[in-house]
Design a protein around this motif. Structure first.
Motif, short mmCIF file in Angstrom:
data_model
loop_
_atom_site.label_atom_id
_atom_site.label_comp_id
_atom_site.label_asym_id
_atom_site.label_seq_id
_atom_site.Cartn_x
_atom_site.Cartn_y
_atom_site.Cartn_z
N PRO A 12 -53.95 4.23 46.41
CA PRO A 12 -53.26 2.95 46.27
C PRO A 12 -51.75 3.15 46.11
CG PRO A 12 -55.19 3.02 44.85
CD PRO A 12 -54.99 4.41 45.39
N GLU A 13 -50.98 2.23 46.67
CA GLU A 13 -49.53 2.34 46.57
C GLU A 13 -49.08 2.30 45.12
OE1 GLU A 13 -45.51 0.15 48.35
OE2 GLU A 13 -47.51 -0.57 48.87
N GLY A 14 -48.18 3.20 44.76
CA GLY A 14 -47.65 3.25 43.40
C GLY A 14 -48.48 4.07 42.43
N GLN A 15 -49.64 4.56 42.86
CA GLN A 15 -50.48 5.36 41.97
C GLN A 15 -49.83 6.71 41.71
OE1 GLN A 15 -54.83 5.27 42.48
NE2 GLN A 15 -54.78 7.50 42.58
N THR A 16 -49.75 7.10 40.44
CA THR A 16 -49.11 8.36 40.06
C THR A 16 -50.10 9.51 40.11
OG1 THR A 16 -49.61 8.12 37.71
CG2 THR A 16 -47.58 7.08 38.51
N ARG A 17 -49.54 10.73 40.00
CA ARG A 17 -50.40 11.91 39.99
C ARG A 17 -51.32 11.89 38.78
NH1 ARG A 17 -47.55 17.68 40.43
NH2 ARG A 17 -46.13 16.56 39.09
N GLU A 18 -50.80 11.44 37.62
CA GLU A 18 -51.62 11.39 36.40
C GLU A 18 -52.75 10.38 36.55
OE1 GLU A 18 -47.92 13.28 35.68
OE2 GLU A 18 -48.29 11.25 36.45
N GLU A 19 -52.45 9.22 37.15
CA GLU A 19 -53.48 8.21 37.37
C GLU A 19 -54.54 8.71 38.35
OE1 GLU A 19 -50.76 4.18 36.67
OE2 GLU A 19 -50.96 5.08 38.67
N THR A 20 -54.09 9.42 39.38
CA THR A 20 -55.04 9.99 40.34
C THR A 20 -55.98 10.98 39.67
OG1 THR A 20 -53.46 9.72 42.15
CG2 THR A 20 -55.26 11.27 42.50
N SER A 21 -55.40 11.84 38.85
CA SER A 21 -56.21 12.84 38.14
C SER A 21 -57.21 12.17 37.21
CB SER A 21 -55.28 13.78 37.34
OG SER A 21 -56.03 14.70 36.58
N LEU A 22 -56.77 11.10 36.50
CA LEU A 22 -57.66 10.40 35.59
C LEU A 22 -58.82 9.75 36.35
CD1 LEU A 22 -58.42 9.24 32.84
CD2 LEU A 22 -56.79 7.37 33.25
N ARG A 23 -58.51 9.12 37.48
CA ARG A 23 -59.57 8.47 38.26
C ARG A 23 -60.57 9.48 38.79
NH1 ARG A 23 -57.50 3.26 41.54
NH2 ARG A 23 -55.98 2.46 40.06
N ASN A 24 -60.07 10.61 39.27
CA ASN A 24 -60.98 11.63 39.80
C ASN A 24 -61.86 12.22 38.71
OD1 ASN A 24 -60.09 11.36 42.44
ND2 ASN A 24 -58.59 12.99 42.29
N THR A 25 -61.24 12.46 37.53
CA THR A 25 -62.01 13.01 36.41
C THR A 25 -63.09 12.03 35.96
OG1 THR A 25 -60.11 14.29 35.64
CG2 THR A 25 -61.86 13.85 34.05
N ALA A 26 -62.70 10.74 35.86
CA ALA A 26 -63.66 9.72 35.44
C ALA A 26 -64.79 9.59 36.46
CB ALA A 26 -62.96 8.39 35.24
N ALA A 27 -64.44 9.63 37.75
CA ALA A 27 -65.46 9.51 38.80
C ALA A 27 -66.43 10.69 38.75
CB ALA A 27 -64.81 9.42 40.17
N MET A 28 -65.90 11.89 38.52
CA MET A 28 -66.76 13.06 38.42
C MET A 28 -67.68 12.97 37.21
SD MET A 28 -67.92 15.99 39.39
CE MET A 28 -66.85 16.77 40.62
N SER A 29 -67.14 12.57 36.06
CA SER A 29 -67.94 12.46 34.84
C SER A 29 -69.05 11.43 35.00
CB SER A 29 -67.03 12.07 33.67
OG SER A 29 -67.78 11.88 32.49
N THR A 30 -68.71 10.27 35.56
CA THR A 30 -69.70 9.23 35.78
C THR A 30 -70.76 9.69 36.78
OG1 THR A 30 -68.01 7.54 35.36
CG2 THR A 30 -70.04 6.83 36.48
N SER A 31 -70.33 10.40 37.82
CA SER A 31 -71.26 10.92 38.81
C SER A 31 -72.24 11.90 38.18
CB SER A 31 -70.47 11.61 39.94
OG SER A 31 -71.34 12.28 40.82
N GLN A 32 -71.74 12.77 37.34
CA GLN A 32 -72.62 13.74 36.69
C GLN A 32 -73.66 13.07 35.82
OE1 GLN A 32 -69.91 16.33 34.64
NE2 GLN A 32 -69.32 17.45 36.50
N GLN A 33 -73.21 12.07 35.04
CA GLN A 33 -74.14 11.34 34.18
C GLN A 33 -75.23 10.65 35.01
OE1 GLN A 33 -73.78 9.82 30.48
NE2 GLN A 33 -73.50 12.01 30.33
N GLY A 34 -74.81 9.96 36.07
CA GLY A 34 -75.77 9.27 36.92
C GLY A 34 -76.73 10.22 37.60
N ALA A 35 -76.21 11.38 38.00
CA ALA A 35 -77.06 12.37 38.67
C ALA A 35 -78.15 12.90 37.75
CB ALA A 35 -76.19 13.52 39.18
#
Length: 377
Positions: free
Chosen positions: A128-151
């Motif tokens: 998304p436009e304006g998304q920072t590196r820190e926000e990208t890292s947070l989203r990816n980390t959260a997505a991975m954590s949620t994915s692991q839990q669901g798996a």
């Protein structure tokens, strides 16, 4: 006594002036040409190094979830009987250049256009436009954590093992207000002394705290309840902790999946197969090297992902024999399967489990659905 030299005639003087002018021009022309060439080279070099608004997807490594990554065992299960296994269940990855905080150059983009294993896309398609590196890292980390839990939950559902629904901290922003107080995986017990049933209800309790004040929170971490005062920062008049809350689960055993700084939800299906494999006798793959990709939903549905062509290349480079692909990605698969790789189309966890068991028994994909089968009218 000598005579004074006679003055040259007008035509001779004109001829001499023209000759001198021509000589001067011949001397200046190479100098001007060199200067012009230098300026053009500088402009070309500068232009080739200027960042452009594109990202490049390249094949990443395929990582055996049953093995180790960065000298650390990936899947750890404590509190339940586990079984020896064999072969490999490989999560596949994509390397993305040009995201927030990183840039690619025209030279890199042009080179990627001519490389069949790489893909060029406008940056806004991925980030998304304006998304920072820190926000990208947070989203990816959260997505991975949620994915692991669901798996894990999907694998336990298949095995008939009960667990509890909770709300958890899926990720903490680097440099965020809560960085030194909350941790990824913390289970929310209460906020301000009040409990809630879901993520949105807990967000309402957070919004009720006066702007800028710490948020009193009770969390469960490693089986221990902690009373915390979570710092906040004020953004547009709203208190922010810099965390992502998401639905999660508490399981009757400790299950940890460690994949370093790799983020995103696309390894969900392979995580589910890996947990199922370790909790059941025998080798699920029959000793074969099976790679794959796909998100996993609570009902076991396998969802599409990005970069599947690059992931298949990475799987072959990591010596995978078979590849489980989400059926919804099959349009991108047909015509791009690397030599030496057999691809099976799956749309649910049950189908991925059946495919892996069939490969274990027969050593082939005969009788299993291919992407050609799925995409043929």
């Amino acid at each position: 006594m000598t005579d004074a030299p006679s003055r040259p005639s007008l035509p001779r003087r004109a001829q001499a002036l023209a000759a001198r002018t021509l000589d001067d021009a011949q001397l200046a022309r190479p100098r001007l040409a060199l200067i012009t060439l230098f300026v053009v080279c500088v402009m070309i070099l500068g232009g080739s190094l200027m960042p452009v608004p594109y990202v490049i997807e390249r094949p990443g490594p395929a990582i055996d979830v049953l093995g180790e990554y960065q000298d650390e065992e990936i899947l750890l299960i404590d509190g339940a009987e586990t079984h020896e296994t064999d072969g490999a269940l490989m999560m596949t990855t994509v390397s993305v250049d040009g995201g927030p905080g990183y840039r690619v150059t025209p030279v890199e983009v042009v080179a990627a256009w001519f490389n069949r294993s790489e893909m060029v896309m406008p940056r806004e398609v991925v980030f998304p436009e304006g998304q920072t590196r820190e926000e990208t890292s947070l989203r990816n980390t959260a997505a991975m954590s949620t994915s692991q839990q669901g798996a894990v939950a999907v694998a336990l559902d298949e095995l008939g093992i009960d667990y509890e629904d909770v709300v958890m901290v899926a990720g903490v922003e680097e440099g965020g207000a809560a960085e030194d107080t909350l941790e990824g995986g913390d289970v929310i017990v209460s906020i301000g002394g009040e409990t809630a049933q879901g993520v949105e209800e807990y967000r309402e309790l957070i919004r009720a705290v006066p702007s800028g004040e710490p948020i009193p929170m009770t969390v469960r971490r490693g089986g221990e309840e902690l009373e915390l005062e979570v710092p906040t920062s004020v953004v547009d008049g709203t208190s922010m902790m810099g965390v992502v809350l998401s639905p999660g689960y508490e399981f009757p055993m400790d299950i940890e999946i460690a994949v370093g700084d790799i983020g995103g939800p696309s390894a969900g299906m392979i995580f589910s197969l890996s947990v199922y494999d370790e909790l059941t006798p025998g080798a699920l793959t029959g000793g074969h090297r099976v790679a794959g990709t796909g998100t996993i939903a609570a009902d076991g549905a396998v969802g599409p992902i990005g970069g599947i062509r690059q992931k298949m290349v990475g799987a072959v480079e990591s010596e995978a024999e078979f590849f489980l692909a989400p059926s919804e990605n099959c349009q991108e698969v047909v015509g791009y399967v690397p030599d030496g790789l057999e691809v099976v189309a799956v749309s649910t966890f049950e189908e991925s489990l059946t495919a892996t068991e069939t490969i274990a028994e027969t050593g082939s994909t005969e009788g299993l659905p291919t992407c050609e089968d799925v995409t043929t009218p």
